[in-house]
Design a protein around this motif. Sequence first.
Motif, PDB file in Angstrom:
ATOM      1  N   TRP A 327       0.840  -1.206   0.000  1.00  0.00           N
ATOM      2  CA  TRP A 327       0.000   0.000   0.000  1.00  0.00           C
ATOM      3  C   TRP A 327       0.871   1.250   0.000  1.00  0.00           C
ATOM      4  CZ3 TRP A 327      -1.037   4.537   2.394  1.00  0.00           C
ATOM      5  CH2 TRP A 327      -2.289   5.117   2.178  1.00  0.00           C
ATOM      6  N   ILE A 328       1.883   1.284   0.837  1.00  0.00           N
ATOM      7  CA  ILE A 328       2.784   2.437   0.892  1.00  0.00           C
ATOM      8  C   ILE A 328       3.483   2.627  -0.451  1.00  0.00           C
ATOM      9  CG2 ILE A 328       4.888   3.351   1.948  1.00  0.00           C
ATOM     10  CD1 ILE A 328       2.589   3.560   3.841  1.00  0.00           C
ATOM     11  N   ALA A 329       3.922   1.538  -1.054  1.00  0.00           N
ATOM     12  CA  ALA A 329       4.663   1.622  -2.324  1.00  0.00           C
ATOM     13  C   ALA A 329       3.829   2.268  -3.423  1.00  0.00           C
ATOM     14  CB  ALA A 329       5.113   0.235  -2.753  1.00  0.00           C
ATOM     15  N   HIS A 330       2.509   2.154  -3.335  1.00  0.00           N
ATOM     16  CA  HIS A 330       1.640   2.644  -4.413  1.00  0.00           C
ATOM     17  C   HIS A 330       0.794   3.840  -3.986  1.00  0.00           C
ATOM     18  CE1 HIS A 330       2.514  -0.417  -7.466  1.00  0.00           C
ATOM     19  NE2 HIS A 330       2.704  -1.222  -6.449  1.00  0.00           N
ATOM     20  N   HIS A 331       1.282   4.589  -2.988  1.00  0.00           N
ATOM     21  CA  HIS A 331       0.571   5.806  -2.597  1.00  0.00           C
ATOM     22  C   HIS A 331       1.559   6.937  -2.341  1.00  0.00           C
ATOM     23  CE1 HIS A 331      -2.843   3.078  -1.958  1.00  0.00           C
ATOM     24  NE2 HIS A 331      -3.599   4.154  -2.007  1.00  0.00           N
ATOM     25  N   GLU A 332       1.288   8.056  -2.976  1.00  0.00           N
ATOM     26  CA  GLU A 332       2.022   9.289  -2.690  1.00  0.00           C
ATOM     27  C   GLU A 332       1.422   9.888  -1.418  1.00  0.00           C
ATOM     28  OE1 GLU A 332       2.990  13.576  -4.924  1.00  0.00           O
ATOM     29  OE2 GLU A 332       1.439  12.229  -5.712  1.00  0.00           O
ATOM     30  N   CYS A 333       2.247  10.064  -0.408  1.00  0.00           N
ATOM     31  CA  CYS A 333       1.773  10.524   0.904  1.00  0.00           C
ATOM     32  C   CYS A 333       2.406  11.879   1.212  1.00  0.00           C
ATOM     33  CB  CYS A 333       2.109   9.502   1.987  1.00  0.00           C
ATOM     34  SG  CYS A 333       1.382   7.858   1.715  1.00  0.00           S
ATOM     35  N   ILE A 334       1.675  12.926   0.911  1.00  0.00           N
ATOM     36  CA  ILE A 334       2.191  14.277   1.091  1.00  0.00           C
ATOM     37  C   ILE A 334       1.659  14.869   2.392  1.00  0.00           C
ATOM     38  CG2 ILE A 334       2.188  16.628   0.158  1.00  0.00           C
ATOM     39  CD1 ILE A 334       3.896  14.726  -1.458  1.00  0.00           C
ATOM     40  N   ALA A 335       2.549  15.471   3.177  1.00  0.00           N
ATOM     41  CA  ALA A 335       2.196  16.210   4.396  1.00  0.00           C
ATOM     42  C   ALA A 335       1.507  15.343   5.443  1.00  0.00           C
ATOM     43  CB  ALA A 335       1.329  17.426   4.059  1.00  0.00           C
ATOM     44  N   THR A 336       1.841  14.047   5.476  1.00  0.00           N
ATOM     45  CA  THR A 336       1.389  13.240   6.607  1.00  0.00           C
ATOM     46  C   THR A 336       2.313  13.514   7.786  1.00  0.00           C
ATOM     47  OG1 THR A 336       2.736  11.292   6.044  1.00  0.00           O
ATOM     48  CG2 THR A 336       0.538  11.449   5.039  1.00  0.00           C
ATOM     49  N   SER A 337       1.889  13.126   8.972  1.00  0.00           N
ATOM     50  CA  SER A 337       2.651  13.464  10.171  1.00  0.00           C
ATOM     51  C   SER A 337       2.821  12.268  11.089  1.00  0.00           C
ATOM     52  CB  SER A 337       1.937  14.576  10.964  1.00  0.00           C
ATOM     53  OG  SER A 337       1.903  15.786  10.254  1.00  0.00           O
ATOM     54  N   LEU A 338       3.833  12.356  11.928  1.00  0.00           N
ATOM     55  CA  LEU A 338       3.959  11.474  13.078  1.00  0.00           C
ATOM     56  C   LEU A 338       3.615  12.295  14.316  1.00  0.00           C
ATOM     57  CD1 LEU A 338       7.230   9.378  12.557  1.00  0.00           C
ATOM     58  CD2 LEU A 338       4.876   8.764  11.988  1.00  0.00           C
ATOM     59  N   LEU A 339       2.689  11.789  15.121  1.00  0.00           N
ATOM     60  CA  LEU A 339       2.316  12.455  16.359  1.00  0.00           C
ATOM     61  C   LEU A 339       2.941  11.700  17.523  1.00  0.00           C
ATOM     62  CD1 LEU A 339       0.610  14.789  17.534  1.00  0.00           C
ATOM     63  CD2 LEU A 339      -1.224  13.122  17.884  1.00  0.00           C
ATOM     64  N   PHE A 340       3.892  12.339  18.198  1.00  0.00           N
ATOM     65  CA  PHE A 340       4.571  11.765  19.356  1.00  0.00           C
ATOM     66  C   PHE A 340       3.798  12.173  20.612  1.00  0.00           C
ATOM     67  CE2 PHE A 340       7.694  11.676  16.106  1.00  0.00           C
ATOM     68  CZ  PHE A 340       8.688  10.769  16.453  1.00  0.00           C
ATOM     69  N   VAL A 341       3.545  11.215  21.491  1.00  0.00           N
ATOM     70  CA  VAL A 341       2.738  11.473  22.680  1.00  0.00           C
ATOM     71  C   VAL A 341       3.389  10.820  23.898  1.00  0.00           C
ATOM     72  CG1 VAL A 341       0.474  11.202  23.769  1.00  0.00           C
ATOM     73  CG2 VAL A 341       0.633  11.457  21.279  1.00  0.00           C
ATOM     74  N   TYR A 342       3.427  11.524  25.012  1.00  0.00           N
ATOM     75  CA  TYR A 342       3.779  10.900  26.284  1.00  0.00           C
ATOM     76  C   TYR A 342       3.122  11.668  27.424  1.00  0.00           C
ATOM     77  CZ  TYR A 342       7.476  14.475  27.106  1.00  0.00           C
ATOM     78  OH  TYR A 342       8.173  15.641  27.306  1.00  0.00           O
ATOM     79  N   ASP A 343       2.965  10.986  28.556  1.00  0.00           N
ATOM     80  CA  ASP A 343       2.400  11.593  29.759  1.00  0.00           C
ATOM     81  C   ASP A 343       3.560  12.079  30.618  1.00  0.00           C
ATOM     82  OD1 ASP A 343       1.094  12.315  32.061  1.00  0.00           O
ATOM     83  OD2 ASP A 343      -0.068  10.474  32.252  1.00  0.00           O
ATOM     84  N   GLY A 344       3.703  13.397  30.732  1.00  0.00           N
ATOM     85  CA  GLY A 344       4.850  13.970  31.417  1.00  0.00           C
ATOM     86  C   GLY A 344       4.691  14.114  32.915  1.00  0.00           C
ATOM     87  N   VAL A 345       3.658  13.504  33.495  1.00  0.00           N
ATOM     88  CA  VAL A 345       3.435  13.675  34.927  1.00  0.00           C
ATOM     89  C   VAL A 345       4.530  13.008  35.764  1.00  0.00           C
ATOM     90  CG1 VAL A 345       1.972  11.631  35.277  1.00  0.00           C
ATOM     91  CG2 VAL A 345       1.648  13.663  36.716  1.00  0.00           C
ATOM     92  N   SER A 346       5.124  11.930  35.233  1.00  0.00           N
ATOM     93  CA  SER A 346       6.205  11.243  35.933  1.00  0.00           C
ATOM     94  C   SER A 346       6.987  10.404  34.938  1.00  0.00           C
ATOM     95  CB  SER A 346       5.666  10.329  37.043  1.00  0.00           C
ATOM     96  OG  SER A 346       4.948   9.235  36.486  1.00  0.00           O
ATOM     97  N   LYS A 347       8.168   9.969  35.348  1.00  0.00           N
ATOM     98  CA  LYS A 347       8.998   9.133  34.478  1.00  0.00           C
ATOM     99  C   LYS A 347       8.300   7.816  34.175  1.00  0.00           C
ATOM    100  CE  LYS A 347      13.744   7.351  34.129  1.00  0.00           C
ATOM    101  NZ  LYS A 347      15.067   7.335  34.784  1.00  0.00           N
ATOM    102  N   GLU A 348       7.662   7.226  35.167  1.00  0.00           N
ATOM    103  CA  GLU A 348       6.977   5.951  34.961  1.00  0.00           C
ATOM    104  C   GLU A 348       5.800   6.112  34.003  1.00  0.00           C
ATOM    105  OE1 GLU A 348       7.767   7.293  37.899  1.00  0.00           O
ATOM    106  OE2 GLU A 348       9.495   5.982  38.295  1.00  0.00           O
ATOM    107  N   ALA A 349       5.033   7.182  34.182  1.00  0.00           N
ATOM    108  CA  ALA A 349       3.895   7.426  33.293  1.00  0.00           C
ATOM    109  C   ALA A 349       4.356   7.691  31.868  1.00  0.00           C
ATOM    110  CB  ALA A 349       3.073   8.605  33.807  1.00  0.00           C
ATOM    111  N   ALA A 350       5.460   8.416  31.719  1.00  0.00           N
ATOM    112  CA  ALA A 350       5.988   8.713  30.385  1.00  0.00           C
ATOM    113  C   ALA A 350       6.422   7.429  29.682  1.00  0.00           C
ATOM    114  CB  ALA A 350       7.158   9.684  30.493  1.00  0.00           C
ATOM    115  N   ARG A 351       7.113   6.555  30.384  1.00  0.00           N
ATOM    116  CA  ARG A 351       7.576   5.301  29.775  1.00  0.00           C
ATOM    117  C   ARG A 351       6.400   4.407  29.388  1.00  0.00           C
ATOM    118  NH1 ARG A 351      12.643   2.745  32.909  1.00  0.00           N
ATOM    119  NH2 ARG A 351      12.430   1.400  31.101  1.00  0.00           N
ATOM    120  N   GLU A 352       5.346   4.418  30.202  1.00  0.00           N
ATOM    121  CA  GLU A 352       4.187   3.577  29.915  1.00  0.00           C
ATOM    122  C   GLU A 352       3.371   4.094  28.739  1.00  0.00           C
ATOM    123  OE1 GLU A 352      -0.057   2.323  32.009  1.00  0.00           O
ATOM    124  OE2 GLU A 352       1.448   3.424  33.156  1.00  0.00           O
ATOM    125  N   SER A 353       3.283   5.413  28.622  1.00  0.00           N
ATOM    126  CA  SER A 353       2.366   6.008  27.643  1.00  0.00           C
ATOM    127  C   SER A 353       3.021   6.397  26.326  1.00  0.00           C
ATOM    128  CB  SER A 353       1.722   7.258  28.253  1.00  0.00           C
ATOM    129  OG  SER A 353       2.721   8.224  28.568  1.00  0.00           O
TER     130      SER A 353
END
Length: 407
Positions: A327-353
């Motif tokens: 599917w990727i090989a046969h689709h031009e994908c312009i202006a797509t994004s990666l959304l990075f997410v983490y919970d910054g309340v604590s180190k443990e929460a960040a690693r889990e989320s």
Amino acid sequence: QGLAPSWSLPAPNPSRSLSQPGLGRAIPFDLTWCCSRPPRVKPPSPRGAAAPPATGSAPEALSPPRELAPGYPEAAMPEVAAASPSKESAGSGEMRQRALSTFASGHKDLFSRNTVERQGRERDVVAKVTCETECSTYRELMADEALRPLVPELFDITHAPLVEGAPVAADKAFAVHLEDVTAGCQAPCVMDIKLGTRTFLETDAGQNKPRKDLLAKLDEFAPHEATPEEQSQGLTKLRYLSLRDQYSTSSTHGFRVDGIDLSDKRARRPDGPALPVPAKLRSLHSDAALDEALRSFFDACGFGADLRAIFAARVVAMRATMDASPWIAHHECIATSLLFVYDGVSKEAARESADVHWIDFTKVIKVEEPLSHRAEWVPGTQSHEDGLLRGMDGIIDKLATQQPAES
């Protein structure tokens, strides 16, 4: 334009098909099917676990015929649920609209955050007003066993809310209802990275006619780039769009940081002051400026080394999936994004989320010849190379080589 607070998710119907002209193959579409996605590359946290399958009454009736903007064919309207209240015997409950509290990039007025009850359990959903192309792409990705874990869960597609007396614009005719990937985070921190060496379709450039207004826009980030002829006559849109990408890290690294949103509730760095998020992220074009932007996200809470390792493993796995995907090989994908997410309340929460999601599919086109997604794009040659995988390579390289800020 506000989003109607009365949106609701219709009851599932396993026999319902969403096959329409221009919208790809038929896909059975119901909540049970959507929530049966395989696990992500990393085990999902309990807060992101799939909801129990929903059952209920017959699906909502389709909305009545609507006035369409000129040039938007009636045949392109997919079979989607009406944007009106529904009552399900399964107890889906009323959808309660709230404004987004975390938002990295884009047009905020096109989004709303809602909560819907399913089988006695609340699920957070983000509704995005969008075009037919993005709806079609999400359905195809959800139907692809390999690519489905890369994107947020798709719950529903509805007509976008109507604005009194206004026609429906082609790029705002529908709404996709997606998993809220920050659900359960006490201090959500998000970063939007735009993928590719090119962030526009060649058709976006329009007519090859010089425009003085584009010269004024160019002066905001590259005042010395215009030739003497362009100074007197103006720039073509293709020239302007190309220079805009060249004056960002899209051209050098295959990606750019589009937006960062850090929760005020996040843990504070041990050394005191927070790292500032650079202004005008999209126009950063030096390697040092890019490093500064990335550090402001990864090192906002003082545990950047852990986050980089988790995010790197996720992006490496995503790239391997993309590399092997027909599917990727046969689709031009312009202006797509990666959304990075983490919970910054604590180190443990960040690693889990900590997780990464592939989003934004308004400029996706199917092509006949397979693409490398790393080759250079040559304008005017019907080239569809977008630099998608070159961007994935660039992100992985940065995650592997960038040293965390001292804490």
